[in-house]
Design an enzyme around this catalytic site. Structure first.
Site, PDB file in Angstrom:
ATOM      1  N   HIS A 147      22.742  39.250  35.748  1.00 20.71           N
ATOM      2  CA  HIS A 147      22.908  38.296  36.849  1.00 20.71           C
ATOM      3  C   HIS A 147      21.558  37.996  37.499  1.00 20.71           C
ATOM      4  O   HIS A 147      20.528  38.159  36.873  1.00 20.71           O
ATOM      5  CB  HIS A 147      23.980  38.773  37.828  1.00 20.71           C
ATOM      6  CG  HIS A 147      25.264  39.101  37.133  1.00 20.71           C
ATOM      7  ND1 HIS A 147      26.145  38.136  36.679  1.00 20.71           N
ATOM      8  CD2 HIS A 147      25.809  40.287  36.751  1.00 20.71           C
ATOM      9  CE1 HIS A 147      27.169  38.712  36.071  1.00 20.71           C
ATOM     10  NE2 HIS A 147      26.990  40.021  36.096  1.00 20.71           N
ATOM     11  N   GLU A 157      25.801  42.716  43.026  1.00 18.46           N
ATOM     12  CA  GLU A 157      25.542  43.379  41.748  1.00 18.46           C
ATOM     13  C   GLU A 157      24.136  43.089  41.239  1.00 18.46           C
ATOM     14  O   GLU A 157      23.441  43.988  40.756  1.00 18.46           O
ATOM     15  CB  GLU A 157      26.571  42.926  40.711  1.00 18.46           C
ATOM     16  CG  GLU A 157      26.307  43.486  39.333  1.00 18.46           C
ATOM     17  CD  GLU A 157      27.178  42.906  38.247  1.00 18.46           C
ATOM     18  OE1 GLU A 157      26.975  43.318  37.086  1.00 18.46           O
ATOM     19  OE2 GLU A 157      28.044  42.058  38.531  1.00 18.46           O
ATOM     20  N   HIS A 190      24.578  46.548  34.366  1.00 15.54           N
ATOM     21  CA  HIS A 190      25.548  45.843  35.206  1.00 15.54           C
ATOM     22  C   HIS A 190      26.288  46.818  36.118  1.00 15.54           C
ATOM     23  O   HIS A 190      26.242  48.026  35.917  1.00 15.54           O
ATOM     24  CB  HIS A 190      26.587  45.123  34.336  1.00 15.54           C
ATOM     25  CG  HIS A 190      26.039  43.934  33.618  1.00 15.54           C
ATOM     26  ND1 HIS A 190      26.216  42.654  34.067  1.00 15.54           N
ATOM     27  CD2 HIS A 190      25.305  43.840  32.480  1.00 15.54           C
ATOM     28  CE1 HIS A 190      25.619  41.808  33.242  1.00 15.54           C
ATOM     29  NE2 HIS A 190      25.051  42.507  32.269  1.00 15.54           N
ATOM     30  N   GLU A 217      28.003  49.524  32.402  1.00 16.67           N
ATOM     31  CA  GLU A 217      28.599  49.237  33.713  1.00 16.67           C
ATOM     32  C   GLU A 217      28.474  50.532  34.512  1.00 16.67           C
ATOM     33  O   GLU A 217      29.209  51.488  34.284  1.00 16.67           O
ATOM     34  CB  GLU A 217      30.069  48.837  33.555  1.00 16.67           C
ATOM     35  CG  GLU A 217      30.298  47.585  32.721  1.00 16.67           C
ATOM     36  CD  GLU A 217      30.161  46.284  33.492  1.00 16.67           C
ATOM     37  OE1 GLU A 217      29.710  46.322  34.659  1.00 16.67           O
ATOM     38  OE2 GLU A 217      30.496  45.236  32.935  1.00 16.67           O
TER      39      GLU A 217
END
Length: 176
Positions: free
Chosen positions: A9, A24, A77, A141
């Site tokens: 992102h 995030e 992430h 993650e």
């Protein structure tokens, strides 16, 4: 050894946003910068897909890794779910049965050992950056930014440092 670290992102794409507003993209970048620093100190050639809060689309991220002729690609992430109690750490590879799976398993094991989060395991996914990079690639993650307890952890510099240490250790164990 050449590694691309991909903080997911950024810029106009904040990624998931936690209940208290933690973005995030900011956590991903903070952890990625720390991973890159640790790997460089260990003599690994590292390239980041971004080193500030800017938007980089998915194909350019893959292009960076492919043109760098990276040996491995690691995307960082934070997870999110509509169920606010979802929690834990998981790591993805494109498919089982290769170096990507092995790297994912080593990074996942280190993250669980160092952070103590719930182990959600190693999974396969057809994620763009896993599919379109020319080298073994993983996407981790770290925890669920949507879960208040884990959002608090993800916001803490101490926990970010633990995540970075775990990822760097996992990569180092895998490549050494």
């Amino acid at each position: 050894m050449k590694i691309v670290i991909d903080p997911g992102h950024g810029g106009k794409d904040p990624g998931a946003v936690g209940p208290s507003g933690l973005k995030e993209a900011h956590v991903n970048l903070a952890v990625a910068l720390k991973v890159a620093e640790k790997l460089r100190k260990a003599g690994v050639e590292v390239k980041l897909t971004r080193d500030s809060d800017v938007f980089v689309d998915l194909q350019p991220r893959c292009n960076i890794a492919n043109s760098f002729n990276a040996d491995y690609f690691v995307s960082i992430h934070c997870n999110a779910a509509s169920a606010p109690q979802a929690h834990g750490t998981e790591t993805y590879c494109y498919k089982f049965g290769g170096k990507g799976e092995i790297l994912a398993r080593v990074i996942q094991a280190e993250l669980i050992a160092v952070t103590g989060r719930a182990n959600r395991g190693v999974k396969t996914a057809n994620y763009y950056v896993l599919r379109r990079t020319n080298m073994p690639a993983v996407l981790t993650e770290l925890a669920f930014i949507s879960y208040p307890e884990e959002e608090r952890l993800l916001a803490s510099v101490d926990h970010q440092e633990k995540c970075a240490l775990a990822i760097a250790n996992g990569i180092s164990k895998f490549i050494m």
